[in-house]
Design a protein around this motif. Structure first.
Motif, PDB file in Angstrom:
ATOM      1  N   GLN A   1       0.942   3.831  -3.076  1.00  0.00           N
ATOM      2  CA  GLN A   1       0.596   5.225  -2.850  1.00  0.00           C
ATOM      3  C   GLN A   1       1.718   6.145  -3.327  1.00  0.00           C
TER       4      GLN A   1
ATOM      5  N   SER B   1      -8.995  13.290   5.033  1.00  0.00           N
ATOM      6  CA  SER B   1     -10.123  12.373   5.201  1.00  0.00           C
ATOM      7  C   SER B   1      -9.646  10.980   5.588  1.00  0.00           C
ATOM      8  N   ASN B   2      -8.550  10.563   4.894  1.00  0.00           N
ATOM      9  CA  ASN B   2      -8.013   9.235   5.228  1.00  0.00           C
ATOM     10  C   ASN B   2      -7.475   9.196   6.649  1.00  0.00           C
ATOM     11  N   LEU B   3      -6.844  10.320   7.033  1.00  0.00           N
ATOM     12  CA  LEU B   3      -6.305  10.365   8.407  1.00  0.00           C
ATOM     13  C   LEU B   3      -7.419  10.265   9.443  1.00  0.00           C
ATOM     14  N   THR B   4      -8.490  11.013   9.157  1.00  0.00           N
ATOM     15  CA  THR B   4      -9.626  10.951  10.088  1.00  0.00           C
ATOM     16  C   THR B   4     -10.241   9.557  10.118  1.00  0.00           C
ATOM     17  N   GLN B   5     -10.424   9.008   8.894  1.00  0.00           N
ATOM     18  CA  GLN B   5     -10.990   7.662   8.835  1.00  0.00           C
ATOM     19  C   GLN B   5     -10.057   6.638   9.486  1.00  0.00           C
ATOM     20  N   GLY B   6      -8.731   6.881   9.235  1.00  0.00           N
ATOM     21  CA  GLY B   6      -7.757   5.963   9.846  1.00  0.00           C
ATOM     22  C   GLY B   6      -7.809   6.002  11.362  1.00  0.00           C
TER      23      GLY B   6
ATOM     24  N   GLY C   1      -0.556   6.968  10.316  1.00  0.00           N
ATOM     25  CA  GLY C   1      -1.889   6.471  10.657  1.00  0.00           C
ATOM     26  C   GLY C   1      -1.859   5.031  11.111  1.00  0.00           C
TER      27      GLY C   1
ATOM     28  N   ASP D   1     -10.852   4.190  12.353  1.00  0.00           N
ATOM     29  CA  ASP D   1     -10.618   2.751  12.236  1.00  0.00           C
ATOM     30  C   ASP D   1      -9.715   2.256  13.354  1.00  0.00           C
TER      31      ASP D   1
ATOM     32  N   THR E   1      -7.893  14.514   0.583  1.00  0.00           N
ATOM     33  CA  THR E   1      -8.010  13.042   0.707  1.00  0.00           C
ATOM     34  C   THR E   1      -7.226  12.532   1.909  1.00  0.00           C
ATOM     35  N   ASN E   2      -5.998  13.069   2.099  1.00  0.00           N
ATOM     36  CA  ASN E   2      -5.167  12.619   3.239  1.00  0.00           C
ATOM     37  C   ASN E   2      -5.823  12.944   4.574  1.00  0.00           C
TER      38      ASN E   2
ATOM     39  N   GLN F   1       0.835  -1.210   0.000  1.00  0.00           N
ATOM     40  CA  GLN F   1       0.000   0.000   0.000  1.00  0.00           C
ATOM     41  C   GLN F   1       0.868   1.258   0.000  1.00  0.00           C
TER      42      GLN F   1
END
Length: 969
Positions: A826, A854-859, A901, A862, A851-852, A822
């Motif tokens: 990336q 959002s991904n950081l928040t989602q990460g 993350g 998670d 995007t980062n 991954q």
């Protein structure tokens, strides 16, 4: 010697000896040349006591010549209980004697218990004294238990052995649990033997006072607990404790003592103690308050411990309860049988190796430097290099930890298995030896017993036959003697009977004749007396009738006389007696004189009123009045006299009737008197004739009965004599037959018994050898099965250990490949985006930034969810998933420190995941091999050459990491 003699008297009475008297005795002894040993012998006490008293008195100044109240250490007097033998067989007199000594204060309950070797509770209960306030404790008499253990747990017991055990229980030295456990019998059977109370007594509710007292003494002495009593009677503990509390002297505290007697109140409680208390509370036998009072703790403490036990579920072990720290360090309880309660997995120590695995320990391969970055002075790699460095370092640490745990577990399993196998082999060998030895001993004892039994049977046969012959001979003599004696007594009795019959019948005849004469005289006398009394009554009746009729006639006399007088006057006035009689009767009549005088006065009065008293008319009127009056009065007077004469006539008639009736009554009495006299004399004659006839008939009957009775006696003598002779012969014949039959039966029975003994000996020997073979075969079979199961279990456990460490290792490697792929993918995408225009680049940067973010928040979300899931999985799987969770935590820590993350932890499909990782690595390498020159290594084609066979019992995570992760070093 007065002081010495006085001391002897005090010793015999059990009294203390004053100091002054002791001094005087020592002086007397010194004056007469007696040593301390001589004085002790004279007093009957140990010499050391006299020596101690002399030394003490020599060091104590004498206080004058007066007696003192303070006593020095006394020479012990003989115990008042010394005369009662300690033999566990006490008479009621001895029990009463001891009770009297306790009541008088001469001895205490503790002294009685010490003297007879029993507990104070049992002593009080045995004496029938109050046990109020006495605590009930569990019996733990080691000497009594040693005596019990000297008796084999199985076999046939002698009466002495049985009495030994029951005596120890009755003395309060052994309890029901001890005896039942040693002899492997149910506690209810032991209760039945020691209590002597039938089991159905409780259901029927008909306990005797003695039975109730026996149950009370068993509970008070600690020989039986209240639950054991309830179990014996198949009754709820609560019902039995209520009965004991209401019908005995047991208090509520003593009943709780009995229920919890196997848990000592010593503030040193383990889990087993807690479970016993909890069970009694859960069963409703005691309350939390009673338990708290019993162990001198608060109810909150009891409730807290019970809550912890309920929360732990099916947990047992040896952790401390109530007496140690139960806080967060996890040292206060146990799990599953000895393991420590886990409250913080990072603070635990391996129970197998002792290696501390908390945060901060050196977990690198071969002692390499700590791979955790971020310390002062460290150069922190960034970008793809930094991410891959962190990932590979964390994976290596996790694999090293897994290898350490795996090797320690395998070593522990192998070592403990070998110890178990050795113990199995040793136990089997011991069992074989015990079985062989037991068989040999049993057969030897069987042979000895059979031989002894055969000898006893033969000896008993000879004795029985001799006794039978002797008894039969004695019986024959007794029958002959008895028959002769019976016949002689029969003849004597019949002779006496004839004499008695003759005398009896003669006496009866004389009595009949005397009675006849007496009856005749009494009838004649009675008839004479009856006639005299009757005639006297008749005479009195005649007098009474005559007097009554005379009085009745006198009552008519006045009327009869008045009538007679009136008749004479009536005759005179009628002229029947002449003129003179008429005139006299008329003139002299008072009535006429009165009427004439009244009439003349009336006429004269009327003439005077008219003035004509002297005229001729007056004289004529007076003459006419006189004539009318005479005519009128005469008729009236004659009528009145007729009435009187009629009454006189009626009275005379009534008197005549009364006289006639009296005469008739007197005539009736005379007639009745004659008839009665005639009837009485006739009855007398008839009675005398009947008596004479009856007496004659009776005398005839007596004579006839006498003859028949004498004839019957003679006939009875002959019949009875014949019966006696016949019975004698039959009895003698039966005895002879019994002798033969009995002797033959005993001989046959003895032969059968000897045959049975021989057969039993053979069968017992056969069964013993067969049982021995079966037992030895079972031991060998069980040994083989246990060894097989142990080795299979070892293999399974080692496989599970390899699997439990191999699976997390594979997961770690798979996650590592995925994370690397991954990251590289990336990075390739980021470099490809740089080829675009500046506007596109700026747009891409902005879009990438969004995007980062959002991904950081989602990460992070998670990651938080992963932590929650990991915590839930760790709680459910407990220590089984501990190694995998530790590796995941370390991997996550590396990712966080590098700022990329959280990498979610999951359990993938290892085959597909490894394939995906290889594909991703190849794609990333092909895309960016010409653009990224900072990355070392030539690709990952050889980095994940995982063979399925490596996941097994011989899997080595450290070797695997060294071989397959070198491309990411």
């Amino acid at each position: 010697m007065a002081a010495i003699q006085e001391i002897q008297t005090l010793i015999s009475q059990g009294q203390p000896i004053p100091e002054g008297l002791q001094r005087n005795a020592l002086r007397e002894a010194a004056a007469t040349g007696m040593s301390n040993a001589d004085l002790a012998s004279t007093l009957g006490v140990p010499a050391s006591m006299v020596d101690d008293a002399a030394a003490t008195l020599a060091a104590t100044p004498e206080i004058g010549a007066l007696p003192v109240d303070r006593f020095m250490p006394q020479i012990p007097a003989p115990s008042p209980l010394a005369g009662i033998a300690v033999d566990n067989n006490y008479s009621q007199q001895e029990i009463d004697q001891v009770r009297g000594l306790v009541d008088s204060g001469a001895v205490s309950i503790d002294q009685v218990a010490q003297n007879f070797g029993v507990t104070p509770n049992y002593a009080a209960a045995g004496l029938g004294m109050s046990t109020e306030g006495m605590a009930i404790e569990n019996i733990n008499n080691q000497s009594a238990q040693e005596i019990m253990k000297s008796i084999p747990a199985t076999g046939n017991y002698t009466q002495d052995q049985v009495e030994t055990i029951t005596g120890l229980m009755n003395a309060g030295k052994l309890n029901v649990s001890d005896v039942s456990k040693h002899f492997n019998v149910d506690e209810s059977y032991t209760m039945e033997v020691i209590s002597g109370v039938p089991k159905e007594t409780y259901e029927k509710g008909n306990f005797t006072p003695e039975q109730t007292k026996k149950l009370e003494s068993l509970v008070v002495a600690g020989v039986a607990t209240a639950p054991q009593v309830a179990k014996y009677f198949d009754a709820p503990v609560k019902d039995v404790t209520d009965y004991l509390k209401n019908n005995t002297g047991l208090s509520e505290e003593q009943i709780v003592d009995s229920i919890l007697s196997d848990v000592a109140a010593d503030s040193d409680y383990n889990m087993s103690d807690a479970e016993k208390v909890k069970k009694q509370i859960d069963d409703g036998n005691i309350t939390v308050a009673q338990a708290a009072n019993q162990f001198k703790v608060s109810e909150d403490d009891i409730n807290r411990v019970m809550d912890e036990m309920n929360a732990a579920g099916d947990t047992t072990g040896g952790g401390t309860v109530g007496g140690g720290d139960t806080g967060g360090d996890g040292t206060g309880g146990t799990v599953g049988g000895g393991g420590t309660i886990i409250s913080d997995p990072l603070k635990q120590t391996s129970t197998n190796t002792g290696t501390n695995i908390s945060t901060g320990a050196d977990l690198t391969l071969g002692g390499a430097a700590d791979l955790t970055y971020g310390r002062d002075g460290d150069t922190i790699p960034t970008g793809l290099t930094g991410a891959e460095t962190a990932l590979t370092g964390s994976a290596a640490d996790a694999l090293s930890l897994l290898n350490t745990i795996n090797q320690a577990g395998r070593t522990d399993l192998t070592g403990q298995t070998q110890i178990g196998l050795n113990d199995l082999a040793a136990g089997a060998a011991t069992a074989r030896g015990d079985i062989t030895s037991g068989v040999e001993q049993g057969l030897g004892r069987l042979d000895t017993g059979i031989a002894t039994a055969r000898g006893d049977l033969s000896s008993a046969l000879g004795q029985a036959q001799g006794q039978l012959s002797s008894g039969i001979g004695q019986a024959r003599g007794d029958i002959s003697t008895g028959s002769e004696e019976a016949y002689n007594r029969l003849v004597a009795g019949l002779g006496q009977g004839r004499t008695d019959l003759t005398a009896g019948f003669g006496g009866a005849a004389d009595a009949i004749r005397a009675a006849q004469a007496q009856a005749t005289g009494q009838i004649q006398q009675g008839t004479t007396q009856g006639l005299e009394a009757f005639n006297q009554g008749i005479g009195q009746g005649r007098q009474d009738i005559t007097g009554a009729f005379g009085r009745a006639e006198g009552m008519f006399d006045p009327y009869r006389e008045a009538g007679t007088t009136a008749l004479q006057q009536q005759l005179a006035l009628s002229g029947a007696l002449g003129q003179d009689a008429f005139n006299q009767a008329y003139q002299e009549s008072p009535q006429m004189a009165f009427l004439r005088e009244q009439g003349m006065r009336a006429n004269l009065a009327g003439s005077a009123a008219t003035g004509g008293l002297g005229g001729g008319n007056v004289q004529k009127e007076l003459q006419r009045f006189g004539q009318g009056l005479a005519s009128q009065g005469l008729q009236q007077q004659i009528a009145n006299l007729g009435t009187l004469s009629g009454q006189g006539l009626g009275a005379s008639g009534s008197a005549a009737n009364i006289a006639t009736s009296g005469g008739q009554n007197l005539a009736n009495l005379a007639q009745q008197q004659g008839a009665t006299n005639l009837q009485a004399l006739q009855s007398q004659g008839q009675n005398l004739a009947g008596i004479t006839t009856g007496a004659g008939q009776n005398l005839a009957n007596i004579s006839q009965g006498q003859g028949q009775a004498l004839s019957g006696l003679s006939q009875l003598q002959g019949t009875a004599g014949a019966d006696i002779s016949q019975n004698r012969g039959q009895n003698l014949a039966q005895l002879a037959q019994a002798l033969g039959t009995g002797s033959a039966g005993m001989t046959q029975a003895t032969g059968a018994n000897l045959s049975n003994l021989a057969q039993q000996q053979g069968m017992s020997g056969l069964n013993t050898y067969m049982t021995q073979g079966q037992n030895l075969a079972n031991i060998a079979s069980n040994l083989g099965v246990n060894q097989l199961n142990t080795r299979v279990g070892l293999g399974s456990n080692l496989a599970n250990y390899g699997l439990s460490t191999g699976l997390p290792a594979a997961s770690t490697v798979s996650n590592l490949g995925v994370n690397l792929a991954q990251g590289r993918t990336q990075a390739g995408r980021d470099l490809a985006n740089q080829v675009g225009s500046v506007a596109q680049l700026l747009g891409g940067i902005q879009q990438g930034q969004a995007t980062n973010l959002s991904n950081l928040t989602q990460g992070q979300m998670d990651y938080i969810n992963s932590l929650r899931n990991s915590a839930a999985a760790a709680e459910a799987a407990a220590q089984q998933g501990y190694s995998g969770n530790q590796a995941n935590l370390l991997t996550g820590s590396g990712s966080q420190q590098l700022g990329i993350g959280n990498v979610p932890s999951f359990v993938p499909d290892y085959g597909s995941m490894v394939g995906n990782a290889l594909d991703a690595g190849s794609v990333g390498y092909d895309l960016f091999k010409n653009q990224n020159t900072n990355q070392a290594g030539s690709g990952s084609g050889q980095g994940f050459n995982m063979q399925p066979t490596q996941i097994g019992m011989n899997y080595n995570p450290a070797l695997y990491a060294a071989q397959n992760l070198r491309g990411f070093a």
